[in-house]
Design an enzyme around this catalytic site. Structure first.
Site, PDB file in Angstrom:
ATOM      1  N   ARG A   1       0.829  -1.211   0.000  1.00  0.00           N
ATOM      2  CA  ARG A   1       0.000   0.000   0.000  1.00  0.00           C
ATOM      3  C   ARG A   1       0.859   1.255   0.000  1.00  0.00           C
ATOM      4  O   ARG A   1       0.471   2.276  -0.586  1.00  0.00           O
ATOM      5  CB  ARG A   1      -0.886  -0.027   1.253  1.00  0.00           C
ATOM      6  CG  ARG A   1      -1.770   1.194   1.460  1.00  0.00           C
ATOM      7  CD  ARG A   1      -2.799   1.375   0.384  1.00  0.00           C
ATOM      8  NE  ARG A   1      -3.504   0.158   0.016  1.00  0.00           N
ATOM      9  CZ  ARG A   1      -4.429   0.076  -0.923  1.00  0.00           C
ATOM     10  NH1 ARG A   1      -4.764   1.147  -1.622  1.00  0.00           N
ATOM     11  NH2 ARG A   1      -5.005  -1.082  -1.204  1.00  0.00           N
TER      12      ARG A   1
ATOM     13  N   LEU B   1      -4.562  -5.728   6.770  1.00  0.00           N
ATOM     14  CA  LEU B   1      -4.826  -6.258   5.438  1.00  0.00           C
ATOM     15  C   LEU B   1      -4.653  -5.212   4.340  1.00  0.00           C
ATOM     16  O   LEU B   1      -3.978  -5.456   3.336  1.00  0.00           O
ATOM     17  CB  LEU B   1      -6.240  -6.846   5.436  1.00  0.00           C
ATOM     18  CG  LEU B   1      -6.609  -7.836   4.336  1.00  0.00           C
ATOM     19  CD1 LEU B   1      -7.789  -8.675   4.791  1.00  0.00           C
ATOM     20  CD2 LEU B   1      -6.934  -7.163   3.032  1.00  0.00           C
ATOM     21  N   HIS B   2      -5.281  -4.071   4.495  1.00  0.00           N
ATOM     22  CA  HIS B   2      -5.189  -3.033   3.461  1.00  0.00           C
ATOM     23  C   HIS B   2      -3.757  -2.566   3.268  1.00  0.00           C
ATOM     24  O   HIS B   2      -3.326  -2.284   2.142  1.00  0.00           O
ATOM     25  CB  HIS B   2      -6.087  -1.849   3.855  1.00  0.00           C
ATOM     26  CG  HIS B   2      -6.335  -0.864   2.766  1.00  0.00           C
ATOM     27  ND1 HIS B   2      -5.761   0.391   2.749  1.00  0.00           N
ATOM     28  CD2 HIS B   2      -7.112  -0.934   1.648  1.00  0.00           C
ATOM     29  CE1 HIS B   2      -6.180   1.049   1.685  1.00  0.00           C
ATOM     30  NE2 HIS B   2      -6.999   0.284   0.995  1.00  0.00           N
ATOM     31  N   CYS B   3      -3.000  -2.509   4.357  1.00  0.00           N
ATOM     32  CA  CYS B   3      -1.603  -2.061   4.290  1.00  0.00           C
ATOM     33  C   CYS B   3      -0.752  -2.966   3.403  1.00  0.00           C
ATOM     34  O   CYS B   3       0.238  -2.516   2.821  1.00  0.00           O
ATOM     35  CB  CYS B   3      -0.989  -2.014   5.686  1.00  0.00           C
ATOM     36  SG  CYS B   3      -1.886  -1.038   6.904  1.00  0.00           S
ATOM     37  N   LEU B   4      -1.130  -4.250   3.302  1.00  0.00           N
ATOM     38  CA  LEU B   4      -0.340  -5.210   2.540  1.00  0.00           C
ATOM     39  C   LEU B   4      -0.610  -5.142   1.045  1.00  0.00           C
ATOM     40  O   LEU B   4       0.123  -5.760   0.264  1.00  0.00           O
ATOM     41  CB  LEU B   4      -0.653  -6.637   3.004  1.00  0.00           C
ATOM     42  CG  LEU B   4      -0.236  -7.031   4.418  1.00  0.00           C
ATOM     43  CD1 LEU B   4      -0.726  -8.449   4.706  1.00  0.00           C
ATOM     44  CD2 LEU B   4       1.273  -6.942   4.605  1.00  0.00           C
TER      45      LEU B   4
END
Length: 354
Positions: free
Chosen positions: A93, A336-339
């Site tokens: 991200r 999750l979004h960060c990955l």
């Protein structure tokens, strides 16, 4: 996406794929590798059910391992595009490209990534987007290098000219120390915006990003914001997140209406595994990923997980809600979004090169 000639698409716009950078033994993931790899396999499998998954592997040996793991998990190999690029961490991200669309044509913006204001080494991760472009991962799409430190997790677009972000992150000294007016002018020019909405409040313990918006508040459509609430008055986060909720309540859409606000439940405190006793981890349900036909939601083996899924299901009618256990992921300070980094449908993806 609106009819404007040039914009930053919302995450719910159609996608061609999602970018992942795989963890490896020469990174901070080493002690957690056996536990976190199955999470990456699950994310890749859920993405590949709906669109392509572009995976960065630190070397050819890792690419072979990833191919085997995904084959064993039943992932369609035609949906997987593996590329070799050296990496230090996995937060796609923040080191991945941000795609704007100008008159129907994609332009990849390659911002500088400095490990969240120099907190961690990031020289290799800063080169990943350019390496992928050189390898043809994005076929003929143009890429522009931008001399500005900016992470994808720090901005949230409604696809119609509004950007939501936090002062604590974008105006920090580690991001260049620009004034709000100067940075706002630059963001409007880069992303084709009408305006930038700034939050003063919102912070999670254990968050190294200086309050990335994707852990706090997210557009689910141009009139709706889902945000991380805290209903425990005894929790150190209560006052700060309540102040953020009050700020969100004062924001208005471009049409002048208040946003519909969806409060996400508060998970129980998560703490680091033995070796860093007492360190609280930044568990947040706001760190969900929207993909074609579905929303992938981080879960934490918490009684609030089901309520979070239900709240977000109401925001995304017609999309499947998929919970993914991210307790291991937040051991490293993200979720999750960060990955992940979504790649809009305007972007054609080249074949894998590994």
């Amino acid at each position: 996406m609106s009819d404007r000639p040039y914009c930053l698409p919302a995450e719910w716009a159609p996608q061609s794929g999602v970018l992942l950078t795989w963890p490896h033994a020469d990174s901070d993931w080493r002690p957690l590798l056996a536990a976190v790899e199955p999470v990456f396999v699950r994310i890749a499998a859920e993405v590949a059910r709906r669109e392509d998954v572009v995976i960065v592997c630190n070397d050819a040996a890792l690419a072979g391992r990833v191919r085997g793991l995904l084959t064993d998990a039943g992932v369609d190999p035609g949906r997987v595009r593996l590329h070799v690029a050296a990496s230090q961490d996995t937060w796609a991200r923040d080191h991945g490209p941000i795609t704007v669309v100008r008159r129907g044509c994609p332009l990849l913006l390659d911002f500088r990534f400095d490990g969240w204001g120099g907190k961690y080494p990031a020289q290799l991760d800063d080169q990943i987007s350019r390496t992928l472009h050189t390898l043809g991962a994005f076929e003929l799409a143009a890429m522009a290098s931008v001399d500005l430190v900016l992470e994808g997790g720090s901005i949230e677009s409604d696809g119609e000219g509004t950007l939501l972000t936090t002062r604590r992150c974008l105006l920090s000294a580690g991001r260049g120390g620009r004034s709000q007016a100067e940075l706002e002018h630059q963001l409007i020019a880069l992303f084709g915006l009408d305006r930038v909405l700034w939050l003063e409040h919102g912070q999670l313990e254990g968050d190294d990003t200086d309050s990335h918006i994707d852990t706090l508040a997210r557009f689910t459509d141009p009139q709706t914001i889902a945000y991380q609430g805290c209903d425990d008055r005894g929790d150190p986060h209560f006052a700060e997140l309540q102040a953020m909720a009050d700020e969100l309540g004062r924001l208005r859409t471009l049409a002048g209406a208040p946003y519909r606000l969806v409060r996400l439940p508060w998970p129980r405190a998560c703490h680091a595994a033995p070796g860093a006793p007492g360190r609280r981890l930044p568990a947040s349900y706001a760190n969900f990923l929207i993909v074609n036909g579905a929303v992938l939601v981080p879960t934490y083996a918490d009684p609030a997980d089901e309520r979070a899924l239900a709240s977000l299901a109401a925001c995304f009618p017609g999309r499947e809600l998929v919970g993914i256990d991210c307790r291991t992921v937040i051991e490293q300070g993200g979720s999750l979004h960060c990955l992940t980094m979504q790649l809009p449908a305007h972007l054609s993806l080249g074949p894998g090169t590994a």
